[in-house]
Design an enzyme around this catalytic site. Sequence first.
Site, PDB file in Angstrom:
ATOM      1  N   SER A 101       2.144  -7.224  11.767  1.00  0.00           N
ATOM      2  CA  SER A 101       1.046  -6.994  10.820  1.00  0.00           C
ATOM      3  C   SER A 101      -0.109  -7.921  11.158  1.00  0.00           C
ATOM      4  O   SER A 101       0.027  -9.153  11.069  1.00  0.00           O
ATOM      5  CB  SER A 101       1.514  -7.261   9.394  1.00  0.00           C
ATOM      6  N   HIS A 151       0.694  -2.823  12.863  1.00  0.00           N
ATOM      7  CA  HIS A 151       0.624  -2.548  11.426  1.00  0.00           C
ATOM      8  C   HIS A 151      -0.695  -3.084  10.869  1.00  0.00           C
ATOM      9  O   HIS A 151      -1.036  -4.260  11.043  1.00  0.00           O
ATOM     10  CB  HIS A 151       1.808  -3.213  10.724  1.00  0.00           C
ATOM     11  N   ASP A 201      -3.003  -3.472   7.455  1.00  0.00           N
ATOM     12  CA  ASP A 201      -2.967  -3.470   5.991  1.00  0.00           C
ATOM     13  C   ASP A 201      -4.368  -3.297   5.427  1.00  0.00           C
ATOM     14  O   ASP A 201      -5.234  -4.139   5.635  1.00  0.00           O
ATOM     15  CB  ASP A 201      -2.365  -4.793   5.493  1.00  0.00           C
ATOM     16  N   MET A 220      -6.607  -3.028   2.083  1.00  0.00           N
ATOM     17  CA  MET A 220      -6.571  -3.405   0.656  1.00  0.00           C
ATOM     18  C   MET A 220      -7.975  -3.321   0.084  1.00  0.00           C
ATOM     19  O   MET A 220      -8.943  -3.718   0.747  1.00  0.00           O
ATOM     20  CB  MET A 220      -6.054  -4.832   0.508  1.00  0.00           C
ATOM     21  N   HIS A 251      -1.312   1.051   6.593  1.00  0.00           N
ATOM     22  CA  HIS A 251      -0.704   0.960   5.264  1.00  0.00           C
ATOM     23  C   HIS A 251      -1.834   0.833   4.241  1.00  0.00           C
ATOM     24  O   HIS A 251      -2.469  -0.215   4.137  1.00  0.00           O
ATOM     25  CB  HIS A 251       0.222  -0.272   5.272  1.00  0.00           C
ATOM     26  N   MET A 264      -3.275   0.271   0.803  1.00  0.00           N
ATOM     27  CA  MET A 264      -3.051  -0.269  -0.540  1.00  0.00           C
ATOM     28  C   MET A 264      -4.368  -0.115  -1.289  1.00  0.00           C
ATOM     29  O   MET A 264      -5.069  -1.101  -1.571  1.00  0.00           O
ATOM     30  CB  MET A 264      -2.604  -1.737  -0.436  1.00  0.00           C
ATOM     31  N   MET A 291       8.676  -1.722   0.292  1.00  0.00           N
ATOM     32  CA  MET A 291       7.986  -3.016   0.182  1.00  0.00           C
ATOM     33  C   MET A 291       8.997  -4.063  -0.284  1.00  0.00           C
ATOM     34  O   MET A 291       9.602  -3.921  -1.350  1.00  0.00           O
ATOM     35  CB  MET A 291       6.835  -2.939  -0.824  1.00  0.00           C
ATOM     36  N   ASP A 345       8.712  -4.045   4.860  1.00  0.00           N
ATOM     37  CA  ASP A 345       7.463  -4.805   4.992  1.00  0.00           C
ATOM     38  C   ASP A 345       7.412  -5.888   3.926  1.00  0.00           C
ATOM     39  O   ASP A 345       7.397  -5.591   2.727  1.00  0.00           O
ATOM     40  CB  ASP A 345       6.296  -3.816   4.809  1.00  0.00           C
TER      41      ASP A 345
HETATM   42  C1  DX5 Z   1       1.646  -7.178   2.248  1.00  0.00           C
HETATM   43  C2  DX5 Z   1       1.492  -6.410   3.532  1.00  0.00           C
HETATM   44  C3  DX5 Z   1       2.337  -6.868   4.658  1.00  0.00           C
HETATM   45  C4  DX5 Z   1       2.123  -8.289   5.082  1.00  0.00           C
HETATM   46  C5  DX5 Z   1       3.446  -8.807   5.524  1.00  0.00           C
HETATM   47  O1  DX5 Z   1       0.960  -6.508   1.253  1.00  0.00           O
HETATM   48  O2  DX5 Z   1       1.782  -5.030   3.316  1.00  0.00           O
HETATM   49  O3  DX5 Z   1       2.219  -5.979   5.772  1.00  0.00           O
HETATM   50  O4  DX5 Z   1       1.214  -8.445   6.139  1.00  0.00           O
HETATM   51  O5  DX5 Z   1       3.331 -10.154   5.833  1.00  0.00           O
HETATM   52  P1  DX5 Z   1       4.598 -11.110   5.998  1.00  0.00           P
HETATM   53  O6  DX5 Z   1       5.430 -10.527   7.125  1.00  0.00           O
HETATM   54  O7  DX5 Z   1       3.987 -12.415   6.344  1.00  0.00           O
HETATM   55  O8  DX5 Z   1       5.339 -11.084   4.700  1.00  0.00           O
HETATM   56 ZN    ZN Z   2       1.864  -3.660   5.087  1.00  0.00          ZN
END
Ligand code: DX5
Ligand code: ZN
Length: 217
Positions: A10, A35, A37, A39, A68, A70, A139, A177
């Site tokens: 990620s 990956h 993220d 947001m 992903h 969010m 998650m 994740d």
């Molecule tokens: C959290 C994200 C993850 C995050 C995971 O909302 O969806 O992808 O980057 O990070 P680690 O592996 O550090 O928990």
């Molecule tokens: Zn993620």
Amino acid sequence: MASVNLIAPSILSCDFSRIGEEIKSVEKAGADWIHVDVMDGQFVDNITLGPPVVASLKKVASLPLDVHLMIVNPEKYVESFIKAGADILTIHVEATQNVGSTLNRIRELGAKPGITLRPQTDIQAIEPYLKLVDLALVMTVNPGFGGQSFMPEQVDKVNYLARWAKVHNPQLFIEVDGGINTETAKTCRQAGANVFVAGNFVFKNKDYGSAINSLRG
Ligand code: DX5
Ligand code: ZN
């Protein structure tokens, strides 16, 4: 169940001032997917990046982009993210009233649809949509931030998905994740997960290659 264990670093935890180099480094280190993220400050209390940045990442990445979302109302943005280069596009079941049509749209636009849920949400909430997706993401932390602790009770959802996949779609990607490290990846793999997202564990390690390999078990 898909037979190979895939590792998806990620980029949330990478050095954003050197994001292109960081992607190249994890690619050389043996990653399978990147990956990403996304947001929006509404669905979660954090803001990251949008389609223009995904388009820039696409220029440097050789591996599939596992995006992903969010964000609330993802249906408004799926086309932009796929045009920008998302190969796998995962939405949250809590984020829209139009889950099924959004997943179908993702497939029509040429990406692989994925569905996910918050830790507080019952697995039954995504069951009606499993036939529409290529990937189901469990998650294992509350979405929003990297570097949180793994929530072991979420592993039951992985068990459920592995049972479902055995009967209905052995090719289903079952992704985990949040808080993934060597030990928690092993727990999830034993439950039937086959795609492992890791942010901090990979990018805060000096040796990306050994971190990635240790997640494969
Ligand atoms: C959290 C994200 C993850 C995050 C995971 O909302 O969806 O992808 O980057 O990070 P680690 O592996 O550090 O928990
Ligand atoms: Zn993620």
